[in-house]
Structures are given as C-alpha cells and as structure tokens.
Motif scaffolding. Sequence first.
Motif, PDB file in Angstrom:
ATOM      1  N   VAL A  58       0.831  -1.209   0.000  1.00  0.00           N
ATOM      2  CA  VAL A  58       0.000   0.000   0.000  1.00  0.00           C
ATOM      3  C   VAL A  58       0.865   1.259   0.000  1.00  0.00           C
ATOM      4  CG1 VAL A  58      -1.636   1.340   1.384  1.00  0.00           C
ATOM      5  CG2 VAL A  58      -2.048  -1.065   0.978  1.00  0.00           C
ATOM      6  N   ILE A  59       1.906   1.284   0.822  1.00  0.00           N
ATOM      7  CA  ILE A  59       2.757   2.478   0.878  1.00  0.00           C
ATOM      8  C   ILE A  59       3.479   2.661  -0.459  1.00  0.00           C
ATOM      9  CG2 ILE A  59       5.028   1.774   1.777  1.00  0.00           C
ATOM     10  CD1 ILE A  59       3.031   4.499   3.435  1.00  0.00           C
ATOM     11  N   GLY A  60       3.855   1.554  -1.098  1.00  0.00           N
ATOM     12  CA  GLY A  60       4.478   1.636  -2.423  1.00  0.00           C
ATOM     13  C   GLY A  60       3.523   2.190  -3.469  1.00  0.00           C
ATOM     14  N   GLU A  61       2.270   1.790  -3.384  1.00  0.00           N
ATOM     15  CA  GLU A  61       1.276   2.293  -4.341  1.00  0.00           C
ATOM     16  C   GLU A  61       0.972   3.771  -4.102  1.00  0.00           C
ATOM     17  OE1 GLU A  61      -2.035  -0.188  -5.440  1.00  0.00           O
ATOM     18  OE2 GLU A  61      -0.946  -1.989  -4.821  1.00  0.00           O
ATOM     19  N   ILE A  62       0.906   4.169  -2.849  1.00  0.00           N
ATOM     20  CA  ILE A  62       0.691   5.589  -2.546  1.00  0.00           C
ATOM     21  C   ILE A  62       1.886   6.400  -3.031  1.00  0.00           C
ATOM     22  CG2 ILE A  62       0.479   7.296  -0.694  1.00  0.00           C
ATOM     23  CD1 ILE A  62      -1.254   5.201   0.789  1.00  0.00           C
ATOM     24  N   ALA A  63       3.093   5.881  -2.835  1.00  0.00           N
ATOM     25  CA  ALA A  63       4.300   6.563  -3.320  1.00  0.00           C
ATOM     26  C   ALA A  63       4.245   6.744  -4.835  1.00  0.00           C
ATOM     27  CB  ALA A  63       5.551   5.779  -2.921  1.00  0.00           C
ATOM     28  N   ALA A  64       3.817   5.708  -5.542  1.00  0.00           N
ATOM     29  CA  ALA A  64       3.714   5.800  -7.006  1.00  0.00           C
ATOM     30  C   ALA A  64       2.684   6.852  -7.410  1.00  0.00           C
ATOM     31  CB  ALA A  64       3.350   4.437  -7.594  1.00  0.00           C
ATOM     32  N   ASP A  68       3.484  10.259  -9.561  1.00  0.00           N
ATOM     33  CA  ASP A  68       2.738  10.578 -10.788  1.00  0.00           C
ATOM     34  C   ASP A  68       2.197  12.006 -10.778  1.00  0.00           C
ATOM     35  OD1 ASP A  68       3.175   8.076 -11.826  1.00  0.00           O
ATOM     36  OD2 ASP A  68       1.153   7.317 -11.399  1.00  0.00           O
ATOM     37  N   GLU A  69       1.913  12.531  -9.605  1.00  0.00           N
ATOM     38  CA  GLU A  69       1.338  13.874  -9.485  1.00  0.00           C
ATOM     39  C   GLU A  69       2.402  14.971  -9.470  1.00  0.00           C
ATOM     40  OE1 GLU A  69      -1.929  14.855  -9.354  1.00  0.00           O
ATOM     41  OE2 GLU A  69      -2.569  12.796  -9.711  1.00  0.00           O
ATOM     42  N   CYS A  70       3.677  14.595  -9.294  1.00  0.00           N
ATOM     43  CA  CYS A  70       4.760  15.585  -9.189  1.00  0.00           C
ATOM     44  C   CYS A  70       5.471  15.777 -10.524  1.00  0.00           C
ATOM     45  CB  CYS A  70       5.767  15.140  -8.130  1.00  0.00           C
ATOM     46  SG  CYS A  70       5.123  15.233  -6.459  1.00  0.00           S
ATOM     47  N   ARG A  71       6.260  16.839 -10.590  1.00  0.00           N
ATOM     48  CA  ARG A  71       7.046  17.119 -11.789  1.00  0.00           C
ATOM     49  C   ARG A  71       8.261  16.191 -11.821  1.00  0.00           C
ATOM     50  NH1 ARG A  71       7.941  23.362 -10.355  1.00  0.00           N
ATOM     51  NH2 ARG A  71       8.794  22.251  -8.566  1.00  0.00           N
ATOM     52  N   SER A 101      -1.855  20.795  -2.270  1.00  0.00           N
ATOM     53  CA  SER A 101      -3.300  20.535  -2.131  1.00  0.00           C
ATOM     54  C   SER A 101      -3.832  19.794  -3.354  1.00  0.00           C
ATOM     55  CB  SER A 101      -4.065  21.848  -1.945  1.00  0.00           C
ATOM     56  OG  SER A 101      -3.723  22.456  -0.741  1.00  0.00           O
ATOM     57  N   ARG A 102      -3.414  20.247  -4.534  1.00  0.00           N
ATOM     58  CA  ARG A 102      -3.850  19.579  -5.773  1.00  0.00           C
ATOM     59  C   ARG A 102      -3.326  18.146  -5.820  1.00  0.00           C
ATOM     60  NH1 ARG A 102      -1.224  18.135  -9.870  1.00  0.00           N
ATOM     61  NH2 ARG A 102       0.547  19.495  -9.513  1.00  0.00           N
ATOM     62  N   ILE A 103      -2.067  17.968  -5.437  1.00  0.00           N
ATOM     63  CA  ILE A 103      -1.459  16.632  -5.445  1.00  0.00           C
ATOM     64  C   ILE A 103      -2.203  15.703  -4.493  1.00  0.00           C
ATOM     65  CG2 ILE A 103       0.607  15.358  -4.706  1.00  0.00           C
ATOM     66  CD1 ILE A 103       2.259  17.668  -5.943  1.00  0.00           C
ATOM     67  N   LEU A 104      -2.476  16.175  -3.268  1.00  0.00           N
ATOM     68  CA  LEU A 104      -3.199  15.333  -2.310  1.00  0.00           C
ATOM     69  C   LEU A 104      -4.568  14.950  -2.839  1.00  0.00           C
ATOM     70  CD1 LEU A 104      -2.437  16.744   1.236  1.00  0.00           C
ATOM     71  CD2 LEU A 104      -1.335  14.882   0.017  1.00  0.00           C
ATOM     72  N   GLY A 105      -5.258  15.909  -3.449  1.00  0.00           N
ATOM     73  CA  GLY A 105      -6.561  15.611  -4.031  1.00  0.00           C
ATOM     74  C   GLY A 105      -6.476  14.531  -5.098  1.00  0.00           C
ATOM     75  N   GLY A 106      -5.473  14.635  -5.965  1.00  0.00           N
ATOM     76  CA  GLY A 106      -5.281  13.628  -7.006  1.00  0.00           C
ATOM     77  C   GLY A 106      -4.936  12.262  -6.443  1.00  0.00           C
ATOM     78  N   VAL A 107      -4.067  12.250  -5.438  1.00  0.00           N
ATOM     79  CA  VAL A 107      -3.679  10.979  -4.818  1.00  0.00           C
ATOM     80  C   VAL A 107      -4.872  10.349  -4.114  1.00  0.00           C
ATOM     81  CG1 VAL A 107      -2.255   9.918  -3.009  1.00  0.00           C
ATOM     82  CG2 VAL A 107      -1.222  11.535  -4.611  1.00  0.00           C
ATOM     83  N   LEU A 108      -5.628  11.133  -3.362  1.00  0.00           N
ATOM     84  CA  LEU A 108      -6.789  10.588  -2.645  1.00  0.00           C
ATOM     85  C   LEU A 108      -7.828  10.023  -3.608  1.00  0.00           C
ATOM     86  CD1 LEU A 108      -7.207  13.218   0.194  1.00  0.00           C
ATOM     87  CD2 LEU A 108      -6.580  10.799   0.457  1.00  0.00           C
ATOM     88  N   LYS A 109      -8.035  10.707  -4.719  1.00  0.00           N
ATOM     89  CA  LYS A 109      -9.004  10.226  -5.707  1.00  0.00           C
ATOM     90  C   LYS A 109      -8.557   8.869  -6.272  1.00  0.00           C
ATOM     91  CE  LYS A 109     -10.832  13.294  -8.349  1.00  0.00           C
ATOM     92  NZ  LYS A 109     -11.056  14.305  -9.393  1.00  0.00           N
ATOM     93  N   LYS A 110      -7.271   8.771  -6.618  1.00  0.00           N
ATOM     94  CA  LYS A 110      -6.749   7.528  -7.178  1.00  0.00           C
ATOM     95  C   LYS A 110      -6.603   6.440  -6.121  1.00  0.00           C
ATOM     96  CE  LYS A 110      -4.164   9.960 -10.744  1.00  0.00           C
ATOM     97  NZ  LYS A 110      -2.818  10.391 -11.155  1.00  0.00           N
ATOM     98  N   ALA A 111      -6.296   6.829  -4.874  1.00  0.00           N
ATOM     99  CA  ALA A 111      -6.081   5.850  -3.798  1.00  0.00           C
ATOM    100  C   ALA A 111      -7.367   5.115  -3.445  1.00  0.00           C
ATOM    101  CB  ALA A 111      -5.502   6.530  -2.563  1.00  0.00           C
ATOM    102  N   ALA A 112      -8.508   5.697  -3.780  1.00  0.00           N
ATOM    103  CA  ALA A 112      -9.783   5.039  -3.481  1.00  0.00           C
ATOM    104  C   ALA A 112      -9.876   3.683  -4.172  1.00  0.00           C
ATOM    105  CB  ALA A 112     -10.940   5.938  -3.894  1.00  0.00           C
TER     106      ALA A 112
END
Length: 165
Positions: A58-64, A68-71, A101-112
């Motif tokens: 799970v931590i590896g997937e969240i890291a990925a 993906d959301e960063c430059r 904030s944008r990155i967290l939103g993107g990660v949370l959406k995908k992490a679902a």
Amino acid sequence: MDHDPVTGFLMYAGFHGSLARELSRGRRARRPLTLALVSVGGWEAYLAEKGPVAADRVIGEIAALLKDECRDFDTMGRYSPSIFSIIFPELDVVHGVMVVSRILGGVLKKAASVKGAESLELSAAVAGYPDDASTTDRLMEIAEASLLRAVEEKSGKVARWTEDV
C-alpha cells in the motif's frame, strides 16, 4: 543504500543532502523552493492489522501515486515509514500550498481504488525558502512542526508555518 526499496524514493540522509543542494542552488539563483511533508495516517494500524507485506504494498502504491502527481525534477523521499518528503525547486511556498493541495486531491481520488488505501488519510505541510527559513535544518524543523499540526487537526488542508506552531 540511499534509496528506499519499497518506494524507490531517497531515504532520509540522501533526501537531506538533496535538500541542501537544492537550497544552495536556490540561494545562488535567487529562486524559491518548497519542502513538503506528507503523512499517511492510519498506516501503523494497517501495518499491525495486515502485516508488513500488505503495508509495504500500500505504501508503495501511494508513493507511485504521489510521484505521478509531481514534476519530473521534484525530489521524492521517504522521510519515515509513513511520511514522504518532496522538494519542489523554483516553487514559492504560497504556490507550494496550492500544488500540494492539488497533489493530495489527485492521490486521494486515485487511492480510493487501491485495496487497503481507502482507510488511510493524508495530511501535509509545507515550508519554503526564503519565506520561512534559509537553512536546511530550519526548513525541516518548520515542516515537521507544521505537519504535526496538520495531523492533529485532520482538516484535509495543507498546513503552513505560522509563528504559533
């Protein structure tokens, strides 16, 4: 070993060295820098319940998802087992709050859609050069203090340093 085997991100010492280099580069070029810390809340309980293999997955997937959301030129680190660190060169702290904030939103959406990640929470804090601090250690100190506040508040907002932290 300077990279975390689970995430591929720099471990603490390597990340700290990268932060020092980026800060030095920012000083020379008179460019800002934002440091972000992102905490994965609930990870320790998940680890205790599901075990290290599932928790690492799970931590590896969240890291990925974070990566993906960063430059491409942002530097990613695994600050601790459940905290990530990110250096955003040439990004002032005001815009850093918006970007994180944008990155967290993107990660949370995908992490679902990541099995096991749906119960985890993300909190984040930022500190910036030159607005908040001019040394590596002080930037880290400010980001850590702000992250503690963000985790305690569980507001879902990115915490930024204020003198009352």
